[in-house]
Design an enzyme around this catalytic site. Structure first.
Site, PDB file in Angstrom:
ATOM      1  N   ILE A 180       0.853  -0.858   0.252  1.00 35.02           N
ATOM      2  CA  ILE A 180       0.197  -0.307   0.218  1.00 35.02           C
ATOM      3  C   ILE A 180       1.019   0.895   0.273  1.00 35.02           C
ATOM      4  O   ILE A 180       0.709   1.998  -0.341  1.00 35.02           O
ATOM      5  CB  ILE A 180      -0.727  -0.265   1.195  1.00 35.02           C
ATOM      6  CG1 ILE A 180      -1.710   1.047   1.177  1.00 35.02           C
ATOM      7  CG2 ILE A 180      -0.572   0.484   2.705  1.00 35.02           C
ATOM      8  CD1 ILE A 180      -2.731   0.567  -0.243  1.00 35.02           C
ATOM      9  N   SER A 239      11.293   0.817   7.694  1.00 30.80           N
ATOM     10  CA  SER A 239       9.800  -1.202   7.667  1.00 30.80           C
ATOM     11  C   SER A 239      11.809  -1.621   6.870  1.00 30.80           C
ATOM     12  O   SER A 239      13.192  -1.719   7.550  1.00 30.80           O
ATOM     13  CB  SER A 239      10.427  -1.370   5.742  1.00 30.80           C
ATOM     14  OG  SER A 239       9.876  -1.850   5.134  1.00 30.80           O
ATOM     15  N   ARG A 240      11.701  -2.903   7.903  1.00 31.73           N
ATOM     16  CA  ARG A 240      12.310  -4.478   7.864  1.00 31.73           C
ATOM     17  C   ARG A 240      13.681  -4.669   6.363  1.00 31.73           C
ATOM     18  O   ARG A 240      13.565  -4.941   6.520  1.00 31.73           O
ATOM     19  CB  ARG A 240      11.866  -5.312   8.392  1.00 31.73           C
ATOM     20  CG  ARG A 240      11.156  -4.828   9.969  1.00 31.73           C
ATOM     21  CD  ARG A 240      10.794  -6.597  10.510  1.00 31.73           C
ATOM     22  NE  ARG A 240       9.295  -6.703   9.961  1.00 31.73           N
ATOM     23  CZ  ARG A 240       8.919  -7.618  10.521  1.00 31.73           C
ATOM     24  NH1 ARG A 240       8.777  -8.560  11.386  1.00 31.73           N
ATOM     25  NH2 ARG A 240       7.494  -7.203  10.016  1.00 31.73           N
ATOM     26  N   LYS A 272      -5.812   3.563   7.564  1.00 32.61           N
ATOM     27  CA  LYS A 272      -6.610   2.665   7.364  1.00 32.61           C
ATOM     28  C   LYS A 272      -6.940   0.991   7.370  1.00 32.61           C
ATOM     29  O   LYS A 272      -6.008  -0.112   7.022  1.00 32.61           O
ATOM     30  CB  LYS A 272      -8.224   2.583   6.524  1.00 32.61           C
ATOM     31  CG  LYS A 272      -7.748   2.463   5.070  1.00 32.61           C
ATOM     32  CD  LYS A 272      -8.516   0.683   4.809  1.00 32.61           C
ATOM     33  CE  LYS A 272      -8.579   0.240   3.869  1.00 32.61           C
ATOM     34  NZ  LYS A 272      -8.129  -1.269   4.137  1.00 32.61           N
ATOM     35  N   ASP A 324     -11.919  -6.359   5.938  1.00 31.28           N
ATOM     36  CA  ASP A 324     -10.612  -5.142   6.307  1.00 31.28           C
ATOM     37  C   ASP A 324     -11.027  -4.291   4.435  1.00 31.28           C
ATOM     38  O   ASP A 324     -10.720  -2.654   4.327  1.00 31.28           O
ATOM     39  CB  ASP A 324      -8.938  -5.772   5.280  1.00 31.28           C
ATOM     40  CG  ASP A 324      -7.832  -5.059   4.889  1.00 31.28           C
ATOM     41  OD1 ASP A 324      -6.854  -4.312   5.653  1.00 31.28           O
ATOM     42  OD2 ASP A 324      -7.326  -4.859   3.258  1.00 31.28           O
TER      43      ASP A 324
END
Length: 305
Positions: free
Chosen positions: A15, A37-38, A91, A169
């Site tokens: 996303i 971020s990983r 969201k 979702d």
């Protein structure tokens, strides 16, 4: 012209890459100053693996946009607010209502902006639909929201874990539109939730609300995807299609346009930050919570990516 705002994007997954990064890149309101971020990165942008390190080393970044899955998001949002940063939440805004209420209280205490985003409300035809319905009495409304989880969440097992919400979702996108356009409030009356026998969250749901309002969510649809909302009133009918991008009414009004949901979200966030305001509407999430409470559980065959 206002000076652009520095933002860090946390969680560089699908996303973020598909929507957040392009929206920021084309906006004069924002400068993407860092990512956390990983695994994911954005070319040309400083990247961190440790959120606390980024907060410590980059006090100049005043806004944090969180694109993480719902379950870990609270910890990051709380840390950002305690560090004096404004926060934008993808969201759904959290895994539970209570934790989002806690974030809202913390943001208010510290005088910071908290924005619980609902990107589908920014679809091209949603506001025109709200205006068209505002002077009419709704007699019936039905949502058909059917899509392919393998296309939109490939291999993302977290969506079927507790807190991942399953079919809600995408379904919460429909509920965010519904609660924005209806001229009256509704509440859930009953629900049927279909769970794969090997999963913890539903893959399909049928919802019945007060006011003759209903919804059909399914995550197993292949081929063309269906994101429609039909509304009948005492003075004609309205249909929203393609997730709110297009509208057609019985009196001949037609609206369609380009996808600008995320640019509009970030424009609103910029206004909130500059105005010292918050926007935390949890109505769509309340309906999902009620469905989990009232829902009759049905079991279907196992689901595998």
């Amino acid at each position: 012209m206002s000076e652009s705002l520095p933002v860090a994007l946390v969680g560089i997954g699908k996303i973020a890459v598909d929507q957040h990064v392009p929206a920021l890149a084309t906006s004069s309101d924002w400068r993407l100053e860092a990512t956390v971020s990983r695994q994911g990165q954005v070319d040309g942008v400083p990247s961190y693996r440790d959120f606390s390190q980024m907060l410590t080393e980059r006090p100049d970044i005043s806004v944090i946009s969180l694109c993480l899955p719902p379950v870990p998001r609270f910890t990051y949002a709380e840390a950002a607010l305690k560090a004096g940063r404004h926060v934008m939440l993808e969201k759904p805004p959290g895994a539970t209502l209570a934790e989002v209420h806690a974030l809202e209280a913390l943001a208010a205490e510290r005088g910071l902006t908290l924005f619980a985003t609902w990107h589908s409300r920014m679809a091209n035809a949603v506001e025109p639909a709200r205006q068209w319905l505002s002077t009419r009495k709704v007699t019936r409304a039905h949502i058909t929201w059917r899509e392919d989880v393998r296309k939109w969440h490939p291999g993302q097992d977290w969506v079927f874990e507790p807190g991942g919400m399953g079919v809600f979702d995408p379904g919460i996108n429909a509920l965010s539109i519904l609660t924005a356009i209806l001229p009256m409030p509704v509440h859930l009356v009953s629900a049927e939730l279909t769970f794969p026998e090997n999963r913890q969250t539903p893959i399909a749901a049928g919802l019945t609300f007060s006011g003759n309002v209903s919804a059909d969510f399914d995550w197993r649809q292949e081929g063309p995807q269906t994101w429609d909302i039909e509304v009948e009133t005492d003075a004609g009918s309205l249909v929203l299609r393609k997730g709110g991008a297009e509208m057609e009414t019985s009196d001949g009004e037609r609206i369609e346009g380009p996808d600008r949901e995320y640019p509009r979200l970030y424009a609103h966030m910029a206004d909130l930050v500059r105005g010292g305001r918050r926007d935390v509407d949890l109505t769509p999430m309340i309906h999902v919570s009620d469905a989990m409470t009232l829902g009759r559980r049905l079991v279907t065959e196992p689901f595998h990516f």
